[in-house]
Design a protein around this motif. Structure first.
Motif, PDB file in Angstrom:
ATOM      1  N   LEU A  40       0.823  -1.204   0.000  1.00 12.65           N
ATOM      2  CA  LEU A  40       0.000   0.000   0.000  1.00 12.65           C
ATOM      3  C   LEU A  40       0.859   1.258   0.000  1.00 12.65           C
ATOM      4  CD1 LEU A  40      -2.679   1.484   0.108  1.00 12.65           C
ATOM      5  CD2 LEU A  40      -2.754   1.025   2.585  1.00 12.65           C
ATOM      6  N   THR A  41       1.886   1.291   0.824  1.00  8.20           N
ATOM      7  CA  THR A  41       2.738   2.481   0.854  1.00  8.20           C
ATOM      8  C   THR A  41       3.458   2.658  -0.481  1.00  8.20           C
ATOM      9  OG1 THR A  41       4.563   1.303   1.947  1.00  8.20           O
ATOM     10  CG2 THR A  41       3.005   2.489   3.371  1.00  8.20           C
ATOM     11  N   ALA A  42       3.890   1.562  -1.091  1.00 11.39           N
ATOM     12  CA  ALA A  42       4.532   1.649  -2.415  1.00 11.39           C
ATOM     13  C   ALA A  42       3.538   2.154  -3.455  1.00 11.39           C
ATOM     14  CB  ALA A  42       5.098   0.291  -2.817  1.00 11.39           C
ATOM     15  N   ALA A  43       2.311   1.670  -3.399  1.00 10.21           N
ATOM     16  CA  ALA A  43       1.286   2.105  -4.349  1.00 10.21           C
ATOM     17  C   ALA A  43       0.963   3.588  -4.167  1.00 10.21           C
ATOM     18  CB  ALA A  43       0.028   1.252  -4.193  1.00 10.21           C
ATOM     19  N   LEU A  44       0.908   4.041  -2.924  1.00  9.69           N
ATOM     20  CA  LEU A  44       0.650   5.457  -2.667  1.00  9.69           C
ATOM     21  C   LEU A  44       1.795   6.323  -3.199  1.00  9.69           C
ATOM     22  CD1 LEU A  44      -0.878   5.222   0.900  1.00  9.69           C
ATOM     23  CD2 LEU A  44      -2.043   6.079  -1.152  1.00  9.69           C
ATOM     24  N   PRO A  70      -9.499   7.505   8.308  1.00 11.81           N
ATOM     25  CA  PRO A  70     -10.563   7.144   9.250  1.00 11.81           C
ATOM     26  C   PRO A  70     -10.778   5.644   9.379  1.00 11.81           C
ATOM     27  CG  PRO A  70     -11.488   8.229   7.313  1.00 11.81           C
ATOM     28  CD  PRO A  70      -9.997   8.333   7.207  1.00 11.81           C
ATOM     29  N   ALA A  71     -10.665   4.921   8.281  1.00 12.57           N
ATOM     30  CA  ALA A  71     -10.875   3.475   8.356  1.00 12.57           C
ATOM     31  C   ALA A  71      -9.762   2.791   9.142  1.00 12.57           C
ATOM     32  CB  ALA A  71     -10.968   2.876   6.952  1.00 12.57           C
ATOM     33  N   THR A  72      -8.520   3.194   8.906  1.00 12.28           N
ATOM     34  CA  THR A  72      -7.396   2.581   9.618  1.00 12.28           C
ATOM     35  C   THR A  72      -7.451   2.932  11.092  1.00 12.28           C
ATOM     36  OG1 THR A  72      -6.071   2.692   7.595  1.00 12.28           O
ATOM     37  CG2 THR A  72      -4.886   2.281   9.644  1.00 12.28           C
ATOM     38  N   ALA A  73      -7.734   4.184  11.414  1.00 14.40           N
ATOM     39  CA  ALA A  73      -7.836   4.596  12.816  1.00 14.40           C
ATOM     40  C   ALA A  73      -8.982   3.860  13.517  1.00 14.40           C
ATOM     41  CB  ALA A  73      -8.023   6.102  12.913  1.00 14.40           C
ATOM     42  N   ALA A  74     -10.100   3.696  12.841  1.00 12.83           N
ATOM     43  CA  ALA A  74     -11.227   2.972  13.429  1.00 12.83           C
ATOM     44  C   ALA A  74     -10.859   1.509  13.677  1.00 12.83           C
ATOM     45  CB  ALA A  74     -12.449   3.068  12.531  1.00 12.83           C
ATOM     46  N   ASN A  75     -10.094   0.932  12.779  1.00 12.69           N
ATOM     47  CA  ASN A  75      -9.677  -0.463  12.957  1.00 12.69           C
ATOM     48  C   ASN A  75      -8.755  -0.643  14.159  1.00 12.69           C
ATOM     49  OD1 ASN A  75     -11.103  -1.713  10.856  1.00 12.69           O
ATOM     50  ND2 ASN A  75      -9.552  -1.144   9.362  1.00 12.69           N
ATOM     51  N   ALA A  76      -8.050   0.401  14.555  1.00  5.36           N
ATOM     52  CA  ALA A  76      -7.169   0.305  15.721  1.00  5.36           C
ATOM     53  C   ALA A  76      -7.957  -0.067  16.968  1.00  5.36           C
ATOM     54  CB  ALA A  76      -6.422   1.622  15.938  1.00  5.36           C
ATOM     55  N   LEU A  94       0.005   6.591   6.616  1.00  7.55           N
ATOM     56  CA  LEU A  94      -0.800   6.543   5.395  1.00  7.55           C
ATOM     57  C   LEU A  94      -1.426   7.902   5.091  1.00  7.55           C
ATOM     58  CD1 LEU A  94      -2.476   3.065   5.917  1.00  7.55           C
ATOM     59  CD2 LEU A  94      -0.672   3.637   4.273  1.00  7.55           C
ATOM     60  N   HIS A  95      -1.848   8.597   6.138  1.00 11.47           N
ATOM     61  CA  HIS A  95      -2.417   9.939   5.971  1.00 11.47           C
ATOM     62  C   HIS A  95      -1.390  10.877   5.331  1.00 11.47           C
ATOM     63  CE1 HIS A  95      -4.955  13.381   6.830  1.00 11.47           C
ATOM     64  NE2 HIS A  95      -3.935  13.968   7.426  1.00 11.47           N
ATOM     65  N   ALA A  96      -0.160  10.803   5.794  1.00  8.28           N
ATOM     66  CA  ALA A  96       0.902  11.637   5.228  1.00  8.28           C
ATOM     67  C   ALA A  96       1.144  11.283   3.760  1.00  8.28           C
ATOM     68  CB  ALA A  96       2.192  11.483   6.029  1.00  8.28           C
ATOM     69  N   LEU A  97       1.165   9.992   3.437  1.00  9.14           N
ATOM     70  CA  LEU A  97       1.362   9.576   2.044  1.00  9.14           C
ATOM     71  C   LEU A  97       0.183  10.019   1.174  1.00  9.14           C
ATOM     72  CD1 LEU A  97       2.904   6.040   2.571  1.00  9.14           C
ATOM     73  CD2 LEU A  97       4.042   8.056   1.597  1.00  9.14           C
TER      74      LEU A  97
END
Length: 112
Positions: A40-44, A70-76, A94-97
């Motif tokens: 995902l980070t590579a794709a971003l 929001p989805a990643t934070a909610a999954n935490a 991910l937000h920064a990317l």
């Protein structure tokens, strides 16, 4: 009206596929999938490079960018302790990317 076609080999297709894999592993309780996160980070990063000179980004790409934090934070909240901390760190990374994907290009002589 012409619709654009997204393939799994273009940057948006790779980002969508990587996001889906990463998000699903968190949502279904499988834990933090490092290879999916790396993809995902590579794709971003690839999208940020591809879109750097564009005035607009593909709608599907924008949709994913809006969901990432929001989805990643909610999954935490599904995890505890160091696992939850890792997911939150990823959310901010991910937000920064995502921000790099939509950053405005600097024009010469224009102040930041």
């Amino acid at each position: 009206m012409r619709r654009s076609t997204v393939t799994t080999n273009d940057p948006v297709g790779r980002m969508v596929r990587a996001w889906t894999t990463f998000d699903e592993s968190l949502r279904n309780g499988s834990g933090f999938d490092e290879p999916a996160y790396d993809a995902l980070t590579a794709a971003l990063r690839a999208c940020a490079t591809e879109w750097a000179e564009l005035d607009a980004v593909p709608r599907l790409g924008a949709n994913v960018l809006l969901d990432i934090f929001p989805a990643t934070a909610a999954n935490a909240a599904l995890y505890g302790g160091v696992d939850a901390d890792r997911v939150m760190r990823a959310a901010y990374e991910l937000h920064a990317l995502a921000g790099h994907c939509v950053a405005l290009r600097q024009e010469p002589g224009r102040p930041r």
